[in-house]
Scaffold this active site. Structure first.
Site, PDB file in Angstrom:
ATOM      1  N   GLN A  20      -4.316  -1.415   9.784  1.00 51.62           N
ATOM      2  CA  GLN A  20      -4.305  -2.686   9.168  1.00 51.62           C
ATOM      3  C   GLN A  20      -4.865  -3.739  10.232  1.00 51.62           C
ATOM      4  OE1 GLN A  20      -3.415  -3.207   6.116  1.00 51.62           O
ATOM      5  NE2 GLN A  20      -3.846  -5.496   6.127  1.00 51.62           N
ATOM      6  N   ASP A  26     -11.005   3.432   4.534  1.00 53.04           N
ATOM      7  CA  ASP A  26     -11.261   1.960   4.554  1.00 53.04           C
ATOM      8  C   ASP A  26     -12.599   1.847   4.415  1.00 53.04           C
ATOM      9  OD1 ASP A  26      -9.253  -0.025   4.487  1.00 53.04           O
ATOM     10  OD2 ASP A  26      -8.528   0.375   6.458  1.00 53.04           O
ATOM     11  N   LYS A  57       0.938  -1.247  -0.098  1.00 52.31           N
ATOM     12  CA  LYS A  57      -0.178   0.116  -0.144  1.00 52.31           C
ATOM     13  C   LYS A  57       0.937   1.181  -0.006  1.00 52.31           C
ATOM     14  CE  LYS A  57      -3.836  -2.360   2.233  1.00 52.31           C
ATOM     15  NZ  LYS A  57      -4.562  -2.496   3.745  1.00 52.31           N
TER      16      LYS A  57
HETATM   17  N1  GUN Z   1      -7.117  -6.643   6.264  1.00 50.67           N
HETATM   18  C1  GUN Z   1      -7.341  -7.260   5.167  1.00 50.67           C
HETATM   19  N2  GUN Z   1      -7.803  -6.340   4.501  1.00 50.67           N
HETATM   20  C2  GUN Z   1      -7.844  -4.993   4.886  1.00 50.67           C
HETATM   21  C3  GUN Z   1      -8.404  -4.124   4.337  1.00 50.67           C
HETATM   22  O1  GUN Z   1      -8.954  -3.817   3.153  1.00 50.67           O
HETATM   23  N3  GUN Z   1      -8.090  -2.673   5.301  1.00 50.67           N
HETATM   24  C4  GUN Z   1      -7.484  -3.176   6.500  1.00 50.67           C
HETATM   25  N4  GUN Z   1      -7.324  -1.926   7.291  1.00 50.67           N
HETATM   26  N5  GUN Z   1      -6.929  -3.968   6.719  1.00 50.67           N
HETATM   27  C5  GUN Z   1      -7.164  -5.174   5.992  1.00 50.67           C
END
Ligand code: GUN
Length: 295
Positions: free
Chosen positions: A97, A120, A53
């Protein structure tokens, strides 16, 4: 005839490319779009997602604030970080995350994020707005799946979409979005309580697997000509590979390839779309700070 393999990397590249002039426009106005990324602990999959990311943000000219915290970080300490970031005008988006270590209440953390920075789309206010069909940050993976279908010109109106999985991150929001007036699919949600899963999946024009079980979806569970979207990312042992593992989806790819009309690979299908939609949300968070956007 074998299915067309959906090139998620290429479609994600197109989405990212469209963001670049908008990032430049903000930069000209003295705004550097910035995402704060919080990772608690050192789970290898989470480390690799967060790294991907941050790299993607840099590639389109956006910045990230990388906050890595030890696995024994207290809930209160994490909340304190979020409060600081909520009040920091240089930060446009906040991403924590998931999953978090089990001693931390995930819901409490997600609710602490300022909805204006909730890129998110996990805050209850964002979820509520999404369900009501109001403009909001959409969760990145479900949004990425919709954009894949749109970019490929796959018809959704009146199609039967079967979503296998009901997670808050993928299954639930995706089922909701697919049933919206613009997509207009008829949606069935299957989960661990579903009896005779195959009887449902066989009815799908669009089959979406988001459960986290390697090769759950076998060829006999797929209607000939169906569009198969594999959201699963599972590490399976592979002594032949340098890393000792390889990534596979929830779909038995080689077999289903022979039955479906379109299929996403893992990796290289939905994953790159998730990141592209995150970048779009960060950009939009930064743009909206400048006031109403005319587009
Ligand atoms: N863990 C798995 N997918 C995601 C996501 O799209 N965002 C976040 N913050 N954690 C995740």
């Amino acid at each position: 005839m074998a299915a067309q393999i959906i090139d998620g990397k290429e479609i994600a590249r197109k989405v990212r490319e469209r963001l670049i002039p908008r990032v430049a426009n903000l930069q000209q106005q003295g705004v550097a779009p910035c995402l704060a990324v919080i990772l608690v602990g050192t789970d290898p999959a989470s480390v690799s997602y967060v790294t991907a990311k941050e790299r993607a943000l840099a590639e389109v000219g956006m910045t990230s604030r990388d906050i890595r915290l030890p696995a024994d970080t207290t809930e209160e300490a994490l909340l304190e970080h979020i409060r600081d970031l909520n009040g920091d005008p240089a930060v446009h988006g906040i991403l924590v995350q998931l999953p978090l270590p089990s001693h931390i209440d995930e819901e409490r953390i997600l609710m602490a994020i300022d909805p204006a920075k909730d890129v998110d789309g996990f805050h209850p206010l964002s979820v509520g707005n999404m369900v009501l069909g109001r403009k909001t940050f959409l969760p990145c993976t479900p949004h990425g799946v919709l954009v894949l279908l749109r970019e490929l010109g796959i018809p959704t109106k009146g199609a039967h979409a079967v979503v296998v999985g009901r997670s808050n991150i993928v299954g639930r929001p995706l089922a909701n979005l697919l049933s919206g007036k613009d997509i207009n699919a008829t949606v069935t949600v299957c989960h661990t309580g579903t009896r005779d899963l195959a009887s449902f999946t066989r009815q799908a024009d669009i089959l979406i697997a988001a459960v986290g079980r390697p090769h759950l979806i076998t060829a006999d569970m797929v209607k000939p000509g169906a569009v198969v979207i594999d959201v699963g990312v599972n590490r399976v042992e592979d002594p032949q590979s340098k890393k000792g593992y390889r990534l596979v989806g929830d779909v038995d790819f080689d077999a289903v390839l022979q039955v479906a009309s379109y299929i996403t690979p893992v990796p290289g299908g939905v994953g790159p779309m998730t990141i592209a939609m995150l970048l779009q949300n960060v950009l939009e968070a930064a743009e909206s700070r400048l006031g109403p956007v005319c587009r």
